[in-house]
Design an enzyme around this catalytic site. Structure first.
Site, PDB file in Angstrom:
ATOM      1  N   TYR A  58      -9.009   5.383   7.839  1.00 41.30           N
ATOM      2  CA  TYR A  58      -9.116   5.745   9.265  1.00 41.30           C
ATOM      3  C   TYR A  58     -10.121   6.904   9.325  1.00 41.30           C
ATOM      4  O   TYR A  58      -9.883   7.964   8.741  1.00 41.30           O
ATOM      5  CB  TYR A  58      -7.789   6.260   9.806  1.00 41.30           C
ATOM      6  CG  TYR A  58      -6.711   5.230  10.001  1.00 41.30           C
ATOM      7  CD1 TYR A  58      -6.006   4.692   8.928  1.00 41.30           C
ATOM      8  CD2 TYR A  58      -6.375   4.791  11.275  1.00 41.30           C
ATOM      9  CE1 TYR A  58      -4.993   3.753   9.111  1.00 41.30           C
ATOM     10  CE2 TYR A  58      -5.354   3.861  11.469  1.00 41.30           C
ATOM     11  CZ  TYR A  58      -4.680   3.341  10.394  1.00 41.30           C
ATOM     12  OH  TYR A  58      -3.676   2.415  10.585  1.00 41.30           O
ATOM     13  N   LYS A  89       1.715  -0.173  15.143  1.00 42.31           N
ATOM     14  CA  LYS A  89       3.112  -0.237  15.600  1.00 42.31           C
ATOM     15  C   LYS A  89       3.455  -1.482  16.392  1.00 42.31           C
ATOM     16  O   LYS A  89       4.621  -1.851  16.500  1.00 42.31           O
ATOM     17  CB  LYS A  89       3.415   0.999  16.471  1.00 42.31           C
ATOM     18  CG  LYS A  89       3.477   2.286  15.698  1.00 42.31           C
ATOM     19  CD  LYS A  89       4.632   2.298  14.711  1.00 42.31           C
ATOM     20  CE  LYS A  89       4.256   3.040  13.449  1.00 42.31           C
ATOM     21  NZ  LYS A  89       4.873   2.494  12.260  1.00 42.31           N
ATOM     22  N   HIS A 138       0.844  -1.201   0.000  1.00 48.52           N
ATOM     23  CA  HIS A 138       0.000   0.000   0.000  1.00 48.52           C
ATOM     24  C   HIS A 138       0.878   1.249   0.000  1.00 48.52           C
ATOM     25  O   HIS A 138       1.838   1.327   0.789  1.00 48.52           O
ATOM     26  CB  HIS A 138      -0.907   0.024   1.242  1.00 48.52           C
ATOM     27  CG  HIS A 138      -2.092  -0.904   1.146  1.00 48.52           C
ATOM     28  ND1 HIS A 138      -3.153  -0.850   2.012  1.00 48.52           N
ATOM     29  CD2 HIS A 138      -2.374  -1.913   0.275  1.00 48.52           C
ATOM     30  CE1 HIS A 138      -4.049  -1.766   1.674  1.00 48.52           C
ATOM     31  NE2 HIS A 138      -3.592  -2.444   0.623  1.00 48.52           N
TER      32      HIS A 138
HETATM   33  P1  FAS Z   1       2.644 -11.736  21.930  1.00 49.49           P
HETATM   34  O1  FAS Z   1       1.673 -11.386  23.029  1.00 49.49           O
HETATM   35  O2  FAS Z   1       2.165 -11.851  20.533  1.00 49.49           O
HETATM   36  O3  FAS Z   1       3.313 -13.155  22.272  1.00 49.49           O
HETATM   37  C1  FAS Z   1       3.671 -13.476  23.601  1.00 49.49           C
HETATM   38  C2  FAS Z   1       3.656 -14.993  23.704  1.00 49.49           C
HETATM   39  O4  FAS Z   1       4.094 -15.349  25.014  1.00 49.49           O
HETATM   40  C3  FAS Z   1       2.254 -15.568  23.512  1.00 49.49           C
HETATM   41  O5  FAS Z   1       2.264 -16.587  22.546  1.00 49.49           O
HETATM   42  C4  FAS Z   1       1.900 -16.091  24.897  1.00 49.49           C
HETATM   43  O6  FAS Z   1       1.094 -17.260  24.853  1.00 49.49           O
HETATM   44  C5  FAS Z   1       3.270 -16.399  25.472  1.00 49.49           C
HETATM   45  N1  FAS Z   1       3.286 -16.425  26.943  1.00 49.49           N
HETATM   46  C6  FAS Z   1       2.643 -15.591  27.785  1.00 49.49           C
HETATM   47  N2  FAS Z   1       2.861 -15.967  29.069  1.00 49.49           N
HETATM   48  C7  FAS Z   1       3.661 -17.079  29.023  1.00 49.49           C
HETATM   49  C8  FAS Z   1       4.226 -17.936  29.988  1.00 49.49           C
HETATM   50  N3  FAS Z   1       3.983 -17.749  31.285  1.00 49.49           N
HETATM   51  N4  FAS Z   1       5.000 -18.966  29.583  1.00 49.49           N
HETATM   52  C9  FAS Z   1       5.252 -19.159  28.258  1.00 49.49           C
HETATM   53  N5  FAS Z   1       4.727 -18.390  27.277  1.00 49.49           N
HETATM   54  C10 FAS Z   1       3.944 -17.355  27.666  1.00 49.49           C
HETATM   55  N6  FAS Z   1      -0.713  -4.689  16.776  1.00 49.49           N
HETATM   56  C11 FAS Z   1      -0.893  -4.051  15.608  1.00 49.49           C
HETATM   57  O7  FAS Z   1       0.067  -3.527  15.062  1.00 49.49           O
HETATM   58  N7  FAS Z   1      -2.157  -3.967  15.030  1.00 49.49           N
HETATM   59  C12 FAS Z   1      -3.255  -4.563  15.615  1.00 49.49           C
HETATM   60  O8  FAS Z   1      -4.368  -4.480  15.098  1.00 49.49           O
HETATM   61  C13 FAS Z   1      -3.096  -5.267  16.816  1.00 49.49           C
HETATM   62  N8  FAS Z   1      -4.157  -5.912  17.405  1.00 49.49           N
HETATM   63  C14 FAS Z   1      -3.963  -6.563  18.612  1.00 49.49           C
HETATM   64  C15 FAS Z   1      -5.020  -7.243  19.273  1.00 49.49           C
HETATM   65  C16 FAS Z   1      -4.837  -7.890  20.513  1.00 49.49           C
HETATM   66  C17 FAS Z   1      -5.981  -8.609  21.192  1.00 49.49           C
HETATM   67  C18 FAS Z   1      -3.553  -7.868  21.117  1.00 49.49           C
HETATM   68  C19 FAS Z   1      -3.320  -8.518  22.468  1.00 49.49           C
HETATM   69  C20 FAS Z   1      -2.494  -7.224  20.477  1.00 49.49           C
HETATM   70  C21 FAS Z   1      -2.688  -6.579  19.215  1.00 49.49           C
HETATM   71  N9  FAS Z   1      -1.636  -5.947  18.542  1.00 49.49           N
HETATM   72  C22 FAS Z   1      -1.793  -5.295  17.370  1.00 49.49           C
HETATM   73  C23 FAS Z   1      -0.324  -5.960  19.075  1.00 49.49           C
HETATM   74  C24 FAS Z   1       0.274  -7.310  18.759  1.00 49.49           C
HETATM   75  O9  FAS Z   1       0.326  -7.467  17.381  1.00 49.49           O
HETATM   76  C25 FAS Z   1       1.604  -7.366  19.452  1.00 49.49           C
HETATM   77  O10 FAS Z   1       2.337  -6.168  19.259  1.00 49.49           O
HETATM   78  C26 FAS Z   1       2.438  -8.536  19.016  1.00 49.49           C
HETATM   79  O11 FAS Z   1       1.680  -9.698  19.202  1.00 49.49           O
HETATM   80  C27 FAS Z   1       3.716  -8.517  19.855  1.00 49.49           C
HETATM   81  O12 FAS Z   1       4.317  -9.739  19.740  1.00 49.49           O
HETATM   82  P2  FAS Z   1       5.015 -10.426  21.014  1.00 49.49           P
HETATM   83  O13 FAS Z   1       5.859  -9.420  21.704  1.00 49.49           O
HETATM   84  O14 FAS Z   1       5.598 -11.678  20.504  1.00 49.49           O
HETATM   85  O15 FAS Z   1       3.841 -10.712  22.051  1.00 49.49           O
HETATM   86  C1  PHB Z   2      -5.271  -4.396  11.036  1.00 48.89           C
HETATM   87  O1  PHB Z   2      -5.418  -4.615   9.809  1.00 48.89           O
HETATM   88  O2  PHB Z   2      -5.518  -5.259  11.915  1.00 48.89           O
HETATM   89  C2  PHB Z   2      -4.796  -3.041  11.483  1.00 48.89           C
HETATM   90  C3  PHB Z   2      -4.320  -2.160  10.545  1.00 48.89           C
HETATM   91  C4  PHB Z   2      -3.885  -0.908  10.963  1.00 48.89           C
HETATM   92  C5  PHB Z   2      -3.953  -0.570  12.302  1.00 48.89           C
HETATM   93  C6  PHB Z   2      -4.428  -1.479  13.242  1.00 48.89           C
HETATM   94  C7  PHB Z   2      -4.861  -2.722  12.828  1.00 48.89           C
HETATM   95  O3  PHB Z   2      -3.544   0.657  12.707  1.00 48.89           O
END
Ligand code: FAS
Ligand code: PHB
Length: 383
Positions: free
Chosen positions: A198, A293, A72
């Site tokens: 947005y 981010k 994009h």
């Molecule tokens: P993660 O949370 O992805 O991974 C952490 C891992 O550690 C998980 O697999 C978990 O099961 C594991 N873990 C936890 N406790 C543990 C333990 N005690 N023992 C062993 N393992 C354990 N970012 C965007 O840019 N756009 C979005 O739209 C967006 N939507 C999101 C929606 C939700 C519901 C959440 C929670 C986050 C969202 N994010 C979004 C942010 C997301 O993308 C994170 O930035 C990304 O998953 C970060 O990756 P990790 O740091 O690996 O953390």
């Molecule tokens: C998504 O596609 O999940 C998405 C894209 C842009 C954002 C947040 C989420 O800022």
């Protein structure tokens, strides 16, 4: 058992760190609480910064991304009746790519299995010990066997709710919760737009994103304690059509396959290192997803940490000693940008606040300087 690096958490941060260390011949073991299927199926981020795409390609993870990713040039910012395109490529020569976190995770899992790097899924009671002297981690594996792994380094990639942050003594924590949440929707319908929209709206923020030419992703601003049961499919489509609508444009509807309420918070903890324990990704910081981010910041952390650990294992500790300070510069830049996008686009406060937001939005879509600042932050600063 002994290894060089124990990584707690096999989300994108842990899996990518394991991959990067492996490329440098550094052994690691991943400990993950959930099943691989659960981790891979979590619907989260959707946008990859230019630097993230470049890194994934450089380390052999670009094949599916180059086929399925959708490049994009920019995004649309919208206020009632006005939709304006911000062309990052024209402004700064960089783009972003739509490629879901589920796909990034899938690619990382395939790479781990192909390389034969060890991961314990369904690991429970994970505990970090003696990070100052002789770091080791104890846990119970998926078969119920109690295990201990001694390591040179432990890295907490265990997300916001993981245990590793608790092993940093006397942390300084900043947290801001927002008076709203996102209702996230996944639908089997072709996107009604070529690039993300947005939209600021008096009823609340809305976003039109996507995952493929046949799958759309939407978000609606809702109350922080919103009950998902109050949102029927019809109510969702009506609200999206209203908040995203402009003259001459129609939102295509389809089958909703997933909906959930996502909390919004900004969170930063320092330091991101204590002794032989390091934090990376959501374990150390959370940003509201408005600026796309979260995932990209996790990638930046582990790219920095992998380079630092590689130098340290070769006897040069300069980069690991600077890891926390270096990582936090980007963390705060992304935290500010995510707060700024969130504050500008989400309805909160009174009508005075609304006028300030609309003025900021009008400035952002009409000033080349303001558009360039947004483009630079959204497309991502070089890793
Ligand atoms: P993660 O949370 O992805 O991974 C952490 C891992 O550690 C998980 O697999 C978990 O099961 C594991 N873990 C936890 N406790 C543990 C333990 N005690 N023992 C062993 N393992 C354990 N970012 C965007 O840019 N756009 C979005 O739209 C967006 N939507 C999101 C929606 C939700 C519901 C959440 C929670 C986050 C969202 N994010 C979004 C942010 C997301 O993308 C994170 O930035 C990304 O998953 C970060 O990756 P990790 O740091 O690996 O953390
Ligand atoms: C998504 O596609 O999940 C998405 C894209 C842009 C954002 C947040 C989420 O800022």
């Amino acid at each position: 058992m002994r290894t060089q690096v124990v990584i707690i958490g096999a989300g994108p941060a842990g899996l990518l760190l394991s991959h990067l260390l492996g490329l440098d011949g550094i052994d690691s073991v991943l400990l993950e609480r959930q099943t691989a299927e659960y981790v891979q199926a979590r619907i989260r981020a959707g946008i990859l910064e230019a630097g993230t795409v470049e890194l994934l390609r450089q380390v052999g993870l670009g094949d599916r991304l180059d086929v399925q990713g959708m490049e994009h040039r920019g995004i649309y910012l919208q206020s009632p009746g006005e939709r304006h395109h911000i062309d990052f490529t024209d402004l700064i020569g960089r783009s972003v790519t739509v490629y879901g976190q589920t796909e990034v995770t899938k690619d990382l899992m395939v790479a781990r299995e192909k390389a034969g790097r060890l991961a314990y899924y369904e690991a429970s009671d994970v505990a970090v010990h003696d990070v100052s002297e002789k770091p080791h981690v104890t846990f119970v594996d998926g078969d119920g066997t109690a295990r201990r792994i001694d390591a040179d380094v432990v890295v907490g990639c265990d997300g916001f709710h993981g245990p590793s942050r608790a092993s940093i003594p006397d942390p300084k924590v900043w947290e801001r919760t927002y008076p709203f949440a996102w209702l996230g929707v996944l639908a089997d319908v072709a996107p009604s737009t070529d690039e993300l929209i947005y939209a600021w709206h008096p009823d609340g923020f809305a976003m039109h994103s996507m995952r493929s030419p046949r799958v759309s992703r939407f978000y609606l601003q809702v109350a922080p304690d919103e009950d998902i049961e109050r949102w029927s499919d019809d109510r969702i489509w009506t609200a999206l059509s209203e908040r995203l609508g402009v003259d001459g444009w129609t939102l295509e509807t389809g089958t909703i396959t997933e909906k959930s309420v996502l909390p919004m918070r900004s969170f930063v903890t320092t330091p991101m290192r204590h002794g032989h324990l390091y934090l990376a990704g959501d374990a150390a910081h959370i940003v509201p997803p408005t600026g796309a981010k979260g995932l990209n910041l996790a990638v930046a952390d582990v790219a920095l940490l992998a380079r630092a650990l590689k130098a340290s294992f070769r006897g040069d500790d300069q980069l690991v000693d600077a890891y926390s300070e270096t990582a936090l510069r980007r963390v705060w830049r992304c935290t500010h940008f995510s707060w700024w996008m969130t504050s500008m686009l989400h309805r909160h406060g009174d009508d005075f606040d609304a006028q300030l937001q609309l003025s900021q939005l009008r400035r952002t879509v009409t000033s080349t300087a303001a558009k360039t600042e947004l483009a630079d932050n959204y497309a991502g600063l070089p890793l």
